[in-house]
Design a protein around this motif. Structure first.
Motif, PDB file in Angstrom:
ATOM      1  N   LYS A 192      24.539  44.910  49.186  1.00  0.00           N
ATOM      2  CA  LYS A 192      25.840  44.780  48.538  1.00  0.00           C
ATOM      3  C   LYS A 192      26.272  43.315  48.517  1.00  0.00           C
ATOM      4  O   LYS A 192      25.899  42.523  49.383  1.00  0.00           O
ATOM      5  N   LEU A 193      27.089  42.971  47.516  1.00  0.00           N
ATOM      6  CA  LEU A 193      27.577  41.603  47.429  1.00  0.00           C
ATOM      7  C   LEU A 193      28.438  41.242  48.641  1.00  0.00           C
ATOM      8  O   LEU A 193      28.501  40.075  49.038  1.00  0.00           O
ATOM      9  N   THR A 194      29.094  42.235  49.234  1.00  0.00           N
ATOM     10  CA  THR A 194      29.897  41.961  50.422  1.00  0.00           C
ATOM     11  C   THR A 194      29.044  41.550  51.622  1.00  0.00           C
ATOM     12  O   THR A 194      29.570  41.027  52.604  1.00  0.00           O
TER      13      THR A 194
ATOM     14  N   LEU B 232      37.147  40.212  46.553  1.00  0.00           N
ATOM     15  CA  LEU B 232      36.005  41.008  47.011  1.00  0.00           C
ATOM     16  C   LEU B 232      36.075  41.221  48.518  1.00  0.00           C
ATOM     17  O   LEU B 232      35.846  42.337  49.011  1.00  0.00           O
ATOM     18  N   ASN B 233      36.405  40.161  49.257  1.00  0.00           N
ATOM     19  CA  ASN B 233      36.488  40.281  50.716  1.00  0.00           C
ATOM     20  C   ASN B 233      37.706  41.082  51.152  1.00  0.00           C
ATOM     21  O   ASN B 233      37.700  41.688  52.237  1.00  0.00           O
ATOM     22  N   HIS B 234      38.746  41.101  50.327  1.00  0.00           N
ATOM     23  CA  HIS B 234      39.944  41.881  50.645  1.00  0.00           C
ATOM     24  C   HIS B 234      39.764  43.357  50.306  1.00  0.00           C
ATOM     25  O   HIS B 234      40.508  44.208  50.792  1.00  0.00           O
ATOM     26  N   GLY B 235      38.786  43.650  49.442  1.00  0.00           N
ATOM     27  CA  GLY B 235      38.483  45.040  49.119  1.00  0.00           C
ATOM     28  C   GLY B 235      39.198  45.593  47.920  1.00  0.00           C
ATOM     29  O   GLY B 235      39.044  46.781  47.600  1.00  0.00           O
ATOM     30  N   LYS B 236      39.965  44.756  47.201  1.00  0.00           N
ATOM     31  CA  LYS B 236      40.638  45.245  46.002  1.00  0.00           C
ATOM     32  C   LYS B 236      41.143  44.069  45.175  1.00  0.00           C
ATOM     33  O   LYS B 236      41.258  42.932  45.674  1.00  0.00           O
ATOM     34  N   SER B 237      41.455  44.348  43.908  1.00  0.00           N
ATOM     35  CA  SER B 237      42.004  43.324  43.027  1.00  0.00           C
ATOM     36  C   SER B 237      43.426  42.982  43.452  1.00  0.00           C
ATOM     37  O   SER B 237      44.180  43.843  43.923  1.00  0.00           O
ATOM     38  N   LEU B 238      43.776  41.704  43.302  1.00  0.00           N
ATOM     39  CA  LEU B 238      45.106  41.226  43.682  1.00  0.00           C
ATOM     40  C   LEU B 238      45.719  40.454  42.522  1.00  0.00           C
ATOM     41  O   LEU B 238      45.015  39.757  41.786  1.00  0.00           O
ATOM     42  N   ASP B 239      47.034  40.555  42.377  1.00  0.00           N
ATOM     43  CA  ASP B 239      47.696  39.745  41.355  1.00  0.00           C
ATOM     44  C   ASP B 239      47.765  38.302  41.859  1.00  0.00           C
ATOM     45  O   ASP B 239      47.554  38.020  43.049  1.00  0.00           O
TER      46      ASP B 239
END
Length: 375
Positions: free
Chosen positions: A2-4, A348-355
């Motif tokens: 995985k990329l993570t 990606l490191n936070h696990g979700k998309s962010l504004d």
């Protein structure tokens, strides 16, 4: 894979090590190749592209590179994952944004990437820390030869390797070096350097290649001529003449800052320290430039013995941080912050998309933590 698995730290070529590492961040050599029995991609149908992809994927995954390799179906990845690969310098922006079947084979330690169906059928690249172009050339030549034992490249006895873009015909080689040159900008000499580079038929691009700006004062310099010149000549000219001369320009500018513009130098470093230690919202663009000034201060102290009030405060912060190795303030830490605070890495490191606002807040927190000054 995985990329993570690779997203939480920097890769070897961005570690801050290697020859001339205070100015030369990394060396890269890229080769453009096409298969003899297929048309260039601009004339290929989706079916033919898929055939090229499967053929080259099988060959590349069978190579013994001395490292684990993994495959990414670029056309099937999310926008976030594709942007991460661009930030990581594992694929080009063109490859990320193109259409049709395409992929990438990547070494686990990220020193090697093969892009399939980018502009050419195959783009190989090898990267190393510091000024190590000869080592890059030796490694990529060995990999290229292994591939050529299994496929027939499009080659002309008269012109050399045939490529989609005429500027790559011949050797198909692109030699590229990433340099950190903040002092040339601070002393107002950067435009003169860019003009001289153009006169020398050198391409100067930003952090992420063609069409990008020099974020964090990082510039990529590469050759533009591949026809009629051997690979060895290009590599030798870059490694032994061009890059040392460019590094000398930057060193002279750093000396000038110390002797004639120390107030300017101290102001840049002091502002960077204050903002990075205390900001609760910071954009990617601002963070890159502020971190660049810290990187300059640390390198001037370590490689030139420079001592100014701001540099001494920066080194005092480093001495404090050394009590905790995870927060050690050194060039690797700065490089790590360069990369891990980029938008796709953050998300990606936070696990979700962010504004954007939440990205700016998270970025500021990560930097504060790294400087051991969380507010």
């Amino acid at each position: 894979m995985k990329l993570t698995d690779i997203s939480h730290d920097i890769n070897e070529w961005f570690s801050g090590a290697g020859p001339l590492a205070d100015i030369v961040v990394s060396s890269r050599i890229r080769l453009a190749r096409n298969l003899a029995d297929h048309r260039f991609l601009g004339k290929c149908s989706a079916e033919e592209k898929a055939e090229i992809l499967e053929n080259l994927k099988a060959v590349l995954m069978s190579l013994n590179l001395g490292d684990e390799v993994f495959y990414i179906s670029v056309d099937k990845e999310s926008d976030l994952n594709r942007n991460f690969l661009v930030e990581r310098h594992l694929i080009s922006r063109h490859h990320a944004m193109a259409s049709g079947p395409r992929g990438a084979v990547i070494a686990r330690r990220e020193f090697f990437t093969a892009m399939i169906n980018e502009e050419d059928h195959l783009r190989l690249q090898v990267l190393k820390a510091g000024c190590q172009l000869s080592a890059c050339a030796e490694q990529i030549d060995r990999i290229d030869s292994m591939i050529e034992e299994k496929v027939d490249y499009a080659f002309s006895p008269r012109f050399g390797y045939l490529t989609a873009c005429p500027t790559n015909v011949g050797t198909g080689i692109r030699v590229s070096v990433m340099l950190h040159m903040p002092a040339l900008k601070m002393t107002g000499e950067i435009d003169k350097f860019l003009s001289a580079a153009k006169d020398m038929n050198l391409a100067v691009r930003g952090l992420f290649g063609e069409g990008t700006e020099a974020a964090s004062d990082l510039y990529q310099i590469s050759n533009q001529v591949t026809l009629g010149v051997s690979e060895k000549e290009i590599v030798s000219q870059f490694e032994n003449v061009i890059i040392p001369e460019v590094a000398d320009y930057e060193k002279a500018a750093r000396s000038q800052l110390l002797t004639k513009k120390s107030d300017t130098l101290d102001d840049k470093i002091s502002r960077a320290m204050a903002l990075l230690q205390n900001a609760h919202l910071i954009s990617s663009h601002e963070a890159l430039f502020l971190l660049s000034h810290l990187r300059l201060g640390l390198n001037m102290h370590d490689h030139m013995g420079a001592s100014t009030p701001a540099i001494e405060r920066l080194c005092a912060l480093r001495a404090k941080a050394k009590a905790d190795e995870r927060n050690a303030l050194n060039i690797r830490t700065i490089n790590r912050l360069f990369m891990l605070t980029l938008p796709a890495h953050l998300q990606l490191n936070h696990g979700k998309s962010l504004d954007p606002t939440h990205r700016d807040a998270l970025r500021a927190q990560i930097i504060r933590d790294a400087l051991d000054q969380q507010c």
